[in-house]
Motif scaffolding. Structure first.
Motif, PDB file in Angstrom:
ATOM      1  N   LYS A 111       0.807  -1.212   0.000  1.00 19.12           N
ATOM      2  CA  LYS A 111       0.000   0.000   0.000  1.00 19.12           C
ATOM      3  C   LYS A 111       0.848   1.273   0.000  1.00 19.12           C
ATOM      4  CE  LYS A 111      -4.033  -2.071   2.256  1.00 19.12           C
ATOM      5  NZ  LYS A 111      -4.973  -1.984   3.405  1.00 19.12           N
ATOM      6  N   LYS A 112       2.154   1.099   0.075  1.00 21.62           N
ATOM      7  CA  LYS A 112       3.039   2.265   0.111  1.00 21.62           C
ATOM      8  C   LYS A 112       3.237   2.850  -1.294  1.00 21.62           C
ATOM      9  CE  LYS A 112       5.707   1.017   4.231  1.00 21.62           C
ATOM     10  NZ  LYS A 112       7.070   0.776   4.780  1.00 21.62           N
ATOM     11  N   VAL A 113       3.379   4.156  -1.341  1.00 22.54           N
ATOM     12  CA  VAL A 113       3.573   4.852  -2.614  1.00 22.54           C
ATOM     13  C   VAL A 113       4.849   4.380  -3.301  1.00 22.54           C
ATOM     14  CG1 VAL A 113       4.019   7.098  -3.670  1.00 22.54           C
ATOM     15  CG2 VAL A 113       2.247   6.870  -1.922  1.00 22.54           C
ATOM     16  N   SER A 114       5.891   4.151  -2.537  1.00 21.51           N
ATOM     17  CA  SER A 114       7.162   3.704  -3.112  1.00 21.51           C
ATOM     18  C   SER A 114       7.014   2.345  -3.783  1.00 21.51           C
ATOM     19  CB  SER A 114       8.236   3.636  -2.034  1.00 21.51           C
ATOM     20  OG  SER A 114       7.857   2.763  -0.985  1.00 21.51           O
ATOM     21  N   LYS A 168      -2.338   9.288  -3.543  1.00 18.42           N
ATOM     22  CA  LYS A 168      -1.778   9.464  -2.203  1.00 18.42           C
ATOM     23  C   LYS A 168      -0.706  10.550  -2.163  1.00 18.42           C
ATOM     24  CE  LYS A 168      -2.512   4.662  -0.739  1.00 18.42           C
ATOM     25  NZ  LYS A 168      -1.863   3.448  -0.168  1.00 18.42           N
ATOM     26  N   GLU A 169       0.197  10.533  -3.144  1.00 13.47           N
ATOM     27  CA  GLU A 169       1.339  11.459  -3.123  1.00 13.47           C
ATOM     28  C   GLU A 169       1.791  11.742  -4.553  1.00 13.47           C
ATOM     29  OE1 GLU A 169       5.774  11.788  -1.051  1.00 13.47           O
ATOM     30  OE2 GLU A 169       4.435  10.134  -0.514  1.00 13.47           O
ATOM     31  N   LYS A 211      -3.041   4.636  -8.069  1.00 11.46           N
ATOM     32  CA  LYS A 211      -3.236   4.496  -6.621  1.00 11.46           C
ATOM     33  C   LYS A 211      -2.197   5.329  -5.879  1.00 11.46           C
ATOM     34  CE  LYS A 211      -5.275  -0.151  -6.531  1.00 11.46           C
ATOM     35  NZ  LYS A 211      -5.075  -1.573  -6.114  1.00 11.46           N
ATOM     36  N   ALA A 212      -0.964   5.258  -6.366  1.00 12.70           N
ATOM     37  CA  ALA A 212       0.102   6.038  -5.745  1.00 12.70           C
ATOM     38  C   ALA A 212      -0.132   7.533  -5.939  1.00 12.70           C
ATOM     39  CB  ALA A 212       1.447   5.628  -6.337  1.00 12.70           C
ATOM     40  N   TYR A 213      -0.589   7.911  -7.121  1.00 13.27           N
ATOM     41  CA  TYR A 213      -0.789   9.324  -7.456  1.00 13.27           C
ATOM     42  C   TYR A 213      -1.855   9.958  -6.572  1.00 13.27           C
ATOM     43  CZ  TYR A 213      -0.918  13.455 -10.478  1.00 13.27           C
ATOM     44  OH  TYR A 213      -0.827  14.742 -10.973  1.00 13.27           O
ATOM     45  N   PHE A 268       5.571  12.256  -5.614  1.00 14.55           N
ATOM     46  CA  PHE A 268       6.590  11.301  -5.157  1.00 14.55           C
ATOM     47  C   PHE A 268       7.629  11.097  -6.259  1.00 14.55           C
ATOM     48  CE2 PHE A 268       8.311   7.001  -4.687  1.00 14.55           C
ATOM     49  CZ  PHE A 268       8.731   7.031  -3.361  1.00 14.55           C
ATOM     50  N   THR A 286       4.808   2.696  -7.018  1.00 14.39           N
ATOM     51  CA  THR A 286       5.574   3.334  -8.082  1.00 14.39           C
ATOM     52  C   THR A 286       6.536   2.353  -8.727  1.00 14.39           C
ATOM     53  OG1 THR A 286       5.443   5.483  -6.964  1.00 14.39           O
ATOM     54  CG2 THR A 286       7.161   5.222  -8.633  1.00 14.39           C
ATOM     55  N   LEU A 319       7.275   9.114  -9.745  1.00 17.00           N
ATOM     56  CA  LEU A 319       5.893   8.695 -10.005  1.00 17.00           C
ATOM     57  C   LEU A 319       5.289   9.410 -11.212  1.00 17.00           C
ATOM     58  CD1 LEU A 319       3.219   7.304  -9.398  1.00 17.00           C
ATOM     59  CD2 LEU A 319       2.824   8.996  -7.580  1.00 17.00           C
TER      60      LEU A 319
END
Length: 287
Positions: A130-133, A161-162, A157-159, A165, A136, A168
């Motif tokens: 579930k982490k952005v890292s 959140k952050e 999903k990452a976008y 990043f 990505t 990304l």
């Protein structure tokens, strides 16, 4: 703890179907490995025609697409017969573009073989899912093998959140460009450049978006900006050859010559982009 043997290239290349009509055992070998992530799959064994190899495909965050070998399966008149495994040794195959197609097991076949929906060891690779890292990096691996439409799900999903990043926005815009969603790529890139105007990769992707939307002046302005910022001659040559191609298609010789000269300035002698310029010039009167 299991020992692990890792192969950095694919061991098996194939594209055939296996069927045993007696027991209605059918493996439809029609999926690319990047379509079978987190799935049980089979593919032909090197041993004999009536044997297939069982494995589980997942994405290693660092190494990319990986197949974990489990054991061979024999196709008998009584159905699927589980063969021998590697005991305490785990054989991992790092999948490359040359790896052939696979068959994804049906829920019934998974049940017949007594397999869990997913192996327990997969949790290790999913702990940061579930982490952005993590998201990505998964998107990067899909983009890297030319499966950009599959990259969109984790990247979006990452976008959410952050969005800014590191890496990304480039991966997301690259994915949109790769599938022809150029307007969406532009939206991402305009926000990315507003946040970080010093990343020439953003200008490279934005120029590509404009070029494919036939917004030639915008593409030229953007590529010039990207070239002026970049310290990488290969990237400069790529941006230059894209504009040279555009003016080749428009039959604008003056502008073509300008960008052809830039391409040759940055491309190594005999490099692919330099050869593109040679091709355009030799075919100028044929188009």
């Amino acid at each position: 703890m299991k020992n692990t043997i890792t192969f950095l290239c694919a061991l098996f290349i194939f594209n055939i179907n296996f069927a045993q009509s007696n027991k209605k055992v059918l493996f439809k070998v029609d999926k690319n490995y990047y379509e079978a992530v987190d799935k049980w799959v089979v593919y032909p064994s090197e041993k004999e025609d009536k044997t297939v190899t069982l494995g589980f495909i997942y994405i290693d965050r660092q190494a990319g697409f990986t197949l974990n070998y489990e054991y061979d399966i024999e196709l008998t008149l009584e159905g699927l017969k589980k063969g021998s495994s590697l005991d305490n040794t785990s054989l991992k195959v790092r999948l490359t573009k040359d790896f052939g197609k696979v068959a994804i097991l049906t829920p019934q076949q998974v049940k017949e073989l007594g397999l869990p929906e997913q192996p327990d060891w997969l949790k290790i690779y999913k702990k940061d899912a579930k982490k952005v890292s993590y998201l990505t990096k998964i998107g990067y691996h899909y983009n890297h093998v030319g499966a950009s439409k599959f990259a969109l799900t984790p990247l979006l999903k990452a976008y959410e959140k952050e969005p800014h990043f590191a890496g990304l926005e480039f991966e997301l815009s690259y994915a949109y460009n790769a599938i022809g969603e150029f307007e969406k790529a532009i939206t991402i890139l305009e926000k990315a450049i507003h946040n970080n105007p010093n990343n020439y990769f953003f200008f490279r992707e934005l120029g590509f978006s404009y070029k494919n939307l036939k917004r030639v002046e915008d593409a030229e302005r953007t590529y010039k900006k990207g070239i002026s910022m970049s310290d990488n001659d290969f990237e400069k040559s790529e941006m230059a050859v894209n504009m040279a191609q555009t003016y080749f298609e428009l039959r604008n010789r003056k502008k073509f010559d300008e960008w052809a000269k830039l391409t040759r300035k940055f491309a190594k002698k005999g490099a692919r982009y330099a050869k593109f310029i040679d091709y355009f010039e030799s075919n100028w009167d044929k188009k």
